[in-house]
Design a protein around this motif. Structure first.
Motif, PDB file in Angstrom:
ATOM      1  N   TYR A  34      41.393  45.238  54.990  1.00  0.00           N
ATOM      2  CA  TYR A  34      40.020  44.436  54.138  1.00  0.00           C
ATOM      3  C   TYR A  34      40.545  43.568  52.968  1.00  0.00           C
ATOM      4  CZ  TYR A  34      41.230  49.095  52.780  1.00  0.00           C
ATOM      5  OH  TYR A  34      41.471  49.875  52.745  1.00  0.00           O
ATOM      6  N   ARG A  45      40.932  56.477  45.814  1.00  0.00           N
ATOM      7  CA  ARG A  45      40.041  56.163  46.973  1.00  0.00           C
ATOM      8  C   ARG A  45      40.187  56.860  48.815  1.00  0.00           C
ATOM      9  NH1 ARG A  45      35.952  50.362  46.299  1.00  0.00           N
ATOM     10  NH2 ARG A  45      35.231  51.061  43.665  1.00  0.00           N
ATOM     11  N   GLU A  59      38.664  55.467  51.336  1.00  0.00           N
ATOM     12  CA  GLU A  59      38.048  54.594  51.523  1.00  0.00           C
ATOM     13  C   GLU A  59      36.358  54.222  52.820  1.00  0.00           C
ATOM     14  OE1 GLU A  59      38.607  52.079  50.468  1.00  0.00           O
ATOM     15  OE2 GLU A  59      40.224  52.221  49.110  1.00  0.00           O
ATOM     16  N   PRO A  72      30.416  47.438  47.305  1.00  0.00           N
ATOM     17  CA  PRO A  72      30.359  46.854  48.213  1.00  0.00           C
ATOM     18  C   PRO A  72      31.691  46.499  48.807  1.00  0.00           C
ATOM     19  CG  PRO A  72      29.683  45.868  46.549  1.00  0.00           C
ATOM     20  CD  PRO A  72      30.299  46.880  45.771  1.00  0.00           C
ATOM     21  N   ILE A 102      33.479  42.968  50.314  1.00  0.00           N
ATOM     22  CA  ILE A 102      33.145  41.475  50.006  1.00  0.00           C
ATOM     23  C   ILE A 102      34.967  40.987  51.340  1.00  0.00           C
ATOM     24  CG2 ILE A 102      33.263  40.251  48.560  1.00  0.00           C
ATOM     25  CD1 ILE A 102      32.360  41.622  45.648  1.00  0.00           C
ATOM     26  N   LEU A 123      41.572  41.049  45.104  1.00  0.00           N
ATOM     27  CA  LEU A 123      41.197  41.631  46.310  1.00  0.00           C
ATOM     28  C   LEU A 123      40.245  41.744  47.630  1.00  0.00           C
ATOM     29  CD1 LEU A 123      41.412  45.579  45.098  1.00  0.00           C
ATOM     30  CD2 LEU A 123      43.161  44.234  45.811  1.00  0.00           C
TER      31      LEU A 123
HETATM   32  N1  5AD Z   1      36.293  44.533  49.528  1.00  0.00           N
HETATM   33  C1  5AD Z   1      36.106  45.466  48.240  1.00  0.00           C
HETATM   34  N2  5AD Z   1      36.111  46.867  47.571  1.00  0.00           N
HETATM   35  C2  5AD Z   1      37.997  46.295  48.116  1.00  0.00           C
HETATM   36  N3  5AD Z   1      38.702  47.074  47.905  1.00  0.00           N
HETATM   37  C3  5AD Z   1      39.709  46.512  48.280  1.00  0.00           C
HETATM   38  N4  5AD Z   1      39.366  45.326  49.226  1.00  0.00           N
HETATM   39  C4  5AD Z   1      38.741  45.454  48.948  1.00  0.00           C
HETATM   40  C5  5AD Z   1      37.754  44.674  49.654  1.00  0.00           C
HETATM   41  N5  5AD Z   1      37.571  43.288  49.809  1.00  0.00           N
HETATM   42  C6  5AD Z   1      38.529  48.090  46.946  1.00  0.00           C
HETATM   43  C7  5AD Z   1      39.401  49.584  47.982  1.00  0.00           C
HETATM   44  C8  5AD Z   1      40.584  49.967  47.026  1.00  0.00           C
HETATM   45  C9  5AD Z   1      39.851  49.612  45.970  1.00  0.00           C
HETATM   46  C10 5AD Z   1      41.151  49.135  44.159  1.00  0.00           C
HETATM   47  O1  5AD Z   1      39.277  48.125  46.119  1.00  0.00           O
HETATM   48  O2  5AD Z   1      38.344  50.386  48.256  1.00  0.00           O
HETATM   49  O3  5AD Z   1      41.013  51.632  46.290  1.00  0.00           O
END
Ligand code: 5AD
Ligand code: FES
Length: 352
Positions: free
Chosen positions: A68, A160, A162, A231, A233, A307
Motif C-alpha cells: 500500500y 501501527r 496495520e 483511511p 488512500i 505514502l
Molecule cells: N494510505 C493510508 N495510510 C498509509 N500508510 C502507509 N501507506 C498508506 C496509504 N497508502 C500509513 C501506515 C503507516 C503510516 C505511517 O502510514 O498505516 O503505518
C-alpha cells in the motif's frame, strides 16, 4: 444497535461478532449516537484541549515493500532523501519556538540510521529541549535496538499493527514481514517502558468488518497509550493503485469505538483523514480524537514523503500549518495547547 454502543461504553469491550455486527450496521444516526458519547468521554479527560505533535519525516528510504505504501523499496520513482542530524535539530528548534513539545521522528525502515546514529540524535534533542518528548516511528527493530534508543531518551514509539488479521496482513505485505513479529515488537516496546502507539488503516484492500473487529480486539489486549488510524488512500505507483480509498464515515466510526474502549488514549485526527475530506481532522476531533500532528519537515523534502496520493500540507511552512490547525480547532470550539501532552493515566475508581 444503540444498546451495543451502551454496552461498549460500560464494559469497554465487545465480542468479535458484536463488533463486526456494529460495524456493518453503521448508520448516520448510530454514528451520531456514538460520537456524542466519544466526545463526552474525551472531555472528561482532556476537556476541549488538542495536543500537537511536530512530525519530522527524516528519511524516505525504506527496505520494506508494503503493497500500500508509496515509499516501498520497489517504487523507483521516489526521489530518496535523508535529513542530517543538523537538519533534524533545526526542525526541532523551529518547532520549539512555535510551541511544540513533542517531536515525532518518522521514517521508512532505513538501515543507514544505526542505533548509534539515532541515539546521538535523540540524546542531542533531549539535551537541547529537556522539557520535550521524543517519539520514534521507524518500524520494526530488535529488542536491543529499542532498548538503546529508549536509554538515549526516546519516550514514545508509534508502530501501527496495520491489521490484526493474519490472512489480511499477508495480503498487504511482502512475505518478509509477519504480523507475529509486528505484535512482538509492540510487546517489546511496552516492556521496555515506551508509551506505545499502534493503529491501522481503514478501508485497506480486502478488509472486512471481521478484520476491523480483530483490530479492536488486538487493541483491547495491547492497551496502547496511543492509537492512530486513518483511511487507506491509494498511491499511483503501488500495486494497490486501482483500489478505492477508505471512507471518512467508517474511519470516524472506528475512531469513536476506540475512544469508548480506551477513554484516556491519545488518538490523532490524522493527515490521511484530512486528505480525503477537507474537514476530516475537525470531524475526527468531534468523533473523539484529541491529537493533531502538523508537519515540521523542511519544505524541500515535503513532497518526497508521499505514502499516498494527494497528501495535504506538502507546500506549507511549519508555522503556516500550525496556524491553520489552530484556526481549524477554534472553529469547532477546541484549543491547541503548548504541552508535552502525556497520556493521562485512568482513575478506574472514578464513576463514569
Ligand atoms: N494510505 C493510508 N495510510 C498509509 N500508510 C502507509 N501507506 C498508506 C496509504 N497508502 C500509513 C501506515 C503507516 C503510516 C505511517 O502510514 O498505516 O503505518
Ligand atoms: Fe497544514 Fe492546514 S494543517 S496547511
Amino acid at each position: 444497535m444503540e444498546r451495543l454502543i451502551d454496552k461498549l461504553e460500560k464494559d469497554r469491550i465487545l465480542s468479535r461478532e458484536e463488533f463486526a455486527l456494529l460495524i456493518s450496521s453503521r448508520t448516520p444516526q448510530l454514528s451520531e449516537y456514538l460520537f456524542e458519547k466519544a466526545r463526552n468521554i474525551r472531555h472528561k479527560y482532556y476537556g476541549n484541549t488538542v495536543y500537537i505533535r511536530g512530525l519530522i519525516e527524516f528519511t524516505n528510504y525504506c527496505k520494506n515493500d508494503c503493497l500500500y505504501c508509496g515509499i516501498r523499496c520497489s517504487n523507483k520513482n521516489v526521489s530518496r532523501y535523508r535529513l542530517t542530524k543538523e537538519e533534524i535539530l533545526e526542525c526541532c528548534r523551529k518547532g520549539y519556538a512555535l510551541g511544540f513539545r513533542t517531536f515525532v521522528l518518522q521514517g521508512g525502515e532505513d538501515p543507514y540510521y544505526t542505533d548509534e546514529i539515532l541515539a546521538d540524535i535523540i540524546s542531542t534533542i533531549k539535551g537541547n529541549h529537556p522539557d520535550c518528548a521524543v517519539t520514534l516511528s521507524i518500524g520494526e527493530r530488535s529488542y536491543e535496538s529499542y532498548l538503546k534508543l529508549h536509554e538515549a531518551g526516546a519516550d514514545r514509539y508509534l508502530l501501527r499493527h496495520e491489521t490484526a488479521n493474519f490472512d489480511h496482513y499477508s495480503r498487504l505485505h511482502a512475505p518478509k514481514l509477519s504480523l507475529q513479529n509486528r505484535m512482538q515488537c509492540l510487546k517489546n516496546l511496552k516492556a521496555i517502558g515506551y508509551q506505545v502507539g499502534t493503529g491501522f488503516m481503514v478501508g485497506s484492500p480486502f478488509q472486512t468488518p471481521e478484520c476491523l473487529a480483530d483490530d479492536l480486539l488486538f487493541i483491547a489486549e495491547l492497551m496502547p497509550h496511543m492509537v492512530g488510524i486513518g483511511p487507506f488512500i491509494p498511491h499511483h505507483d503501488t500495486p494497490f493503485a486501482g483500489y478505492s480509498a477508505g471512507t471518512v464515515d467508517l474511519t470516524l466510526f472506528m475512531l469513536g469505538l476506540i475512544r469508548l474502549m480506551l477513554p484516556s488514549a491519545l488518538i490523532p485526527a490524522t493527515t490521511a483523514l484530512g486528505t480525503i475530506d477537507p474537514r476530516g481532522r475537525e470531524k475526527g476531533v468531534l468523533a473523539g480524537a484529541n491529537v493533531v500532528m502538523p508537519n515540521l519537515s523542511p519544505l524541500n523534502v515535503r513532497n518526497k514523503y508521499l505514502l499516498y496520493d494527494n497528501k495535504i500540507c506538502t507546500g506549507d511552512e511549519a508555522a503556516e500549518c500550525l496556524n491553520c490547525m489552530k484556526r481549524r480547532m477554534q472553529s469547532i470550539g477546541y484549543e491547541v495547547v503548548v504541552s508535552r501532552g502525556d497520556h493521562i493515566p485512568e482513575n478506574h475508581s472514578e464513576p463514569r
